[in-house]
Design an enzyme around this catalytic site. Sequence first.
Site, mmCIF file in Angstrom:
data_model
loop_
_atom_site.group_PDB
_atom_site.id
_atom_site.type_symbol
_atom_site.label_atom_id
_atom_site.label_comp_id
_atom_site.label_asym_id
_atom_site.label_seq_id
_atom_site.Cartn_x
_atom_site.Cartn_y
_atom_site.Cartn_z
ATOM 1 N N GLN A 139 0.828 -1.206 0.000
ATOM 2 C CA GLN A 139 0.000 0.000 0.000
ATOM 3 C C GLN A 139 0.862 1.255 0.000
ATOM 4 O OE1 GLN A 139 -3.615 -0.787 2.854
ATOM 5 N NE2 GLN A 139 -1.874 -1.979 3.587
ATOM 6 N N ASN A 140 2.172 1.091 0.173
ATOM 7 C CA ASN A 140 3.088 2.224 0.239
ATOM 8 C C ASN A 140 3.402 2.748 -1.159
ATOM 9 O OD1 ASN A 140 3.132 1.676 2.973
ATOM 10 N ND2 ASN A 140 5.043 0.508 2.868
ATOM 11 N N VAL A 141 3.716 4.039 -1.236
ATOM 12 C CA VAL A 141 4.018 4.666 -2.523
ATOM 13 C C VAL A 141 5.475 5.117 -2.595
ATOM 14 C CG1 VAL A 141 1.634 5.396 -2.862
ATOM 15 C CG2 VAL A 141 3.235 6.964 -1.748
ATOM 16 N N HIS A 157 -1.402 1.123 -4.592
ATOM 17 C CA HIS A 157 -1.768 2.538 -4.700
ATOM 18 C C HIS A 157 -0.808 3.316 -5.594
ATOM 19 C CE1 HIS A 157 -3.773 1.872 -0.533
ATOM 20 N NE2 HIS A 157 -4.576 1.521 -1.531
ATOM 21 N N CYS A 165 -1.663 14.103 -15.656
ATOM 22 C CA CYS A 165 -2.572 15.214 -15.884
ATOM 23 C C CYS A 165 -4.007 14.697 -15.800
ATOM 24 C CB CYS A 165 -2.315 15.851 -17.245
ATOM 25 S SG CYS A 165 -3.491 17.163 -17.666
ATOM 26 N N CYS A 168 -5.899 15.550 -19.530
ATOM 27 C CA CYS A 168 -5.619 14.838 -20.784
ATOM 28 C C CYS A 168 -4.996 13.466 -20.577
ATOM 29 C CB CYS A 168 -4.719 15.684 -21.695
ATOM 30 S SG CYS A 168 -2.993 15.813 -21.138
ATOM 31 N N CYS A 220 0.787 21.101 -17.463
ATOM 32 C CA CYS A 220 1.025 19.856 -18.195
ATOM 33 C C CYS A 220 1.774 20.155 -19.488
ATOM 34 C CB CYS A 220 -0.324 19.197 -18.485
ATOM 35 S SG CYS A 220 -0.257 17.804 -19.636
ATOM 36 N N GLY A 261 2.760 -4.476 8.987
ATOM 37 C CA GLY A 261 2.861 -3.032 9.146
ATOM 38 C C GLY A 261 1.690 -2.243 8.631
#
Length: 318
Positions: A139-141, A157, A165, A168, A220, A261
């Site tokens: 679940q960590n990014v 995730h 963006c 678009c 963007c 964790g």
Amino acid sequence: MTSTFESQDTFTDQAINEAHRAALRSIARVVEETTPPTPPEQALQQVIEQLDLGPALVLTGAGVSTDSGIPDYRSPRGRLSQHRPMTYQEFRHDPAALQRYWARSFVGWRQMTGMRPNRTHYALVELERAGYIQGVITQNVDGLHSAAGSRNLVHLHGDMKSVICLDCGYREERGHFDQRLLAANPTYLDSIRLDPQMVNPDGDVFLSDPDIARFAMIGCLNCGSHRLKPDVVYFGESVPAERKQATSQLINDAASVIVAGSSLAVMSGYRIVLDAQKQGKPVAVINGGPGRADHRVNTLWRTRVAPAFDALLDELDL
């Protein structure tokens, strides 16, 4: 911090605000102790028995990365006591929140890039190489499982490596995006006094309102829109279908599930436990604090994550 989103379409307004309120409820969910933990030595042996059933699936949360210097949200000293993360609806519909996020993230992101895997990340790599686990869903990014060398890995995730963006769909590599921000704000970083301990799990930091106001946002590369978001799943946003499918496949292929964790306060993680139990597979939780699924699992090992995995490697002679 709450937001009301305005548009010419009242029905759309109501739907956006309800989605935002639902996201805020998810963020604010309080997880309390509900179940006595399994005695430590018994917990260790039960997890070993799970691993002996066949390769397990490991689901990880913020507690795996705290030893790398990245704080969690829901522990007694977690960041939710001082900071609320953005919602997807704010990225799409609240320009002030968007400005605030990117100013703070511009400063905090370079702190995140200096974080390194810790011994738990490497323990999972050893268990995978030895055949005891068949994959990791995180679940960590923060990207630390990839940096450590985990191979069969699903970032449930997403991660912080790119920016998308919302108008678009154009994706830009985060490092390149950061260089463009730096060109637009050449003296900004030198003017900020940062406490590295105040970096949040999603990579932003606290800044004063005047500091936020003088930050110059960029657009963007493809369409010029400022509605840009890290390509990760925020509260109020759905997990992409391909990741759901990959997650289902890993659950199907696993002999059991080990949660490490995570409080499982977010439904996307909690559902993995529910799905595994529907298939009759044992589930163990290794976590230092209470969790949403504690009353459901076969083994509840209440401990810091790193010492638990040290003990597992010792018991398995790895």
